[in-house]
Design a protein around this motif. Structure first.
Motif, mmCIF file in Angstrom:
data_model
loop_
_atom_site.group_PDB
_atom_site.id
_atom_site.type_symbol
_atom_site.label_atom_id
_atom_site.label_comp_id
_atom_site.label_asym_id
_atom_site.label_seq_id
_atom_site.Cartn_x
_atom_site.Cartn_y
_atom_site.Cartn_z
ATOM 1 N N PHE A 170 5.427 -1.576 2.763
ATOM 2 C CA PHE A 170 4.790 -0.625 2.317
ATOM 3 C C PHE A 170 5.697 0.246 1.383
ATOM 4 O O PHE A 170 6.508 0.786 1.633
ATOM 5 C CB PHE A 170 3.828 0.057 3.806
ATOM 6 N N ARG A 202 -4.150 1.490 8.384
ATOM 7 C CA ARG A 202 -2.903 0.406 8.394
ATOM 8 C C ARG A 202 -3.456 -0.601 8.892
ATOM 9 O O ARG A 202 -3.613 -0.304 10.858
ATOM 10 C CB ARG A 202 -1.948 1.214 7.562
ATOM 11 N N HIS A 203 -3.495 -2.025 9.344
ATOM 12 C CA HIS A 203 -3.290 -3.182 9.926
ATOM 13 C C HIS A 203 -2.046 -3.827 9.970
ATOM 14 O O HIS A 203 -1.969 -3.879 8.911
ATOM 15 C CB HIS A 203 -4.650 -3.735 9.761
ATOM 16 N N VAL A 261 1.278 5.263 1.329
ATOM 17 C CA VAL A 261 0.385 5.849 2.897
ATOM 18 C C VAL A 261 1.298 7.358 2.898
ATOM 19 O O VAL A 261 2.340 7.524 1.749
ATOM 20 C CB VAL A 261 1.881 5.106 3.880
ATOM 21 N N TRP A 314 -2.277 3.748 12.160
ATOM 22 C CA TRP A 314 -2.289 2.007 12.600
ATOM 23 C C TRP A 314 -2.652 1.483 13.518
ATOM 24 O O TRP A 314 -2.924 1.779 14.415
ATOM 25 C CB TRP A 314 -1.241 1.859 12.359
ATOM 26 N N CYS A 373 -6.475 7.277 6.142
ATOM 27 C CA CYS A 373 -5.705 6.463 5.652
ATOM 28 C C CYS A 373 -5.837 5.167 7.045
ATOM 29 O O CYS A 373 -5.468 5.808 8.005
ATOM 30 C CB CYS A 373 -4.525 6.768 5.105
ATOM 31 N N PRO A 418 1.109 -1.415 0.101
ATOM 32 C CA PRO A 418 -0.043 -0.342 -0.471
ATOM 33 C C PRO A 418 0.337 1.392 0.036
ATOM 34 O O PRO A 418 2.223 1.216 0.380
ATOM 35 C CB PRO A 418 -0.336 -0.024 1.159
#
Length: 121
Positions: free
Chosen positions: A47, A63-64, A11, A114, A61, A9
């Motif tokens: 990423f 993120r995991h 970022v 996150w 946005c 992804p």
């Protein structure tokens, strides 16, 4: 047969150099791809951090990151005093969630959220 070899992804960053330092300090390995793009990896996970900012995108946005011990990550972040050293960063301590993970939240210098977690069963 269709397959995927990699998924990275993008970022955003408001201050590219500041965000690069933040992710390096957090423990990611940096590889510059160009003047406005860097790959950050941790083991096989990665990423792409870009020198691009749109407030509406950055603040939406998420993120995991699944790790082996979220509580150890939280202790690491607190020991580094990241929230004091990087303006705009913040987080919430780890807690067990009903969906069987222990999770904490971390907001980077740009506003990216996150969720860092480990399974609890």
């Amino acid at each position: 047969m269709l397959d995927a070899l990699e998924l990275k992804p993008f970022v955003p960053s408001r201050d590219f150099d500041l965000s690069c330092r933040f992710y390096r300090d957090l423990g990611f390995e940096e590889r510059l791809v160009g003047d406005e793009l860097a790959e950050f990896s941790l083991g096989a996970q990665a990423f792409l951090l870009q020198d691009f900012y749109r407030k509406d995108w950055a603040q939406n946005c998420v993120r995991h990151l699944l790790v082996s011990d979220a509580r150890a990550w939280w202790r690491h972040i607190k020991q580094l005093e990241l929230f004091d050293r990087y303006p705009g960063t913040r987080g919430t301590p780890p807690e067990d969630k009903p969906w069987h993970i222990c999770q904490f939240s971390l907001v980077d210098p740009c506003g990216v959220l996150w969720h860092i977690a480990h399974p609890t069963r």
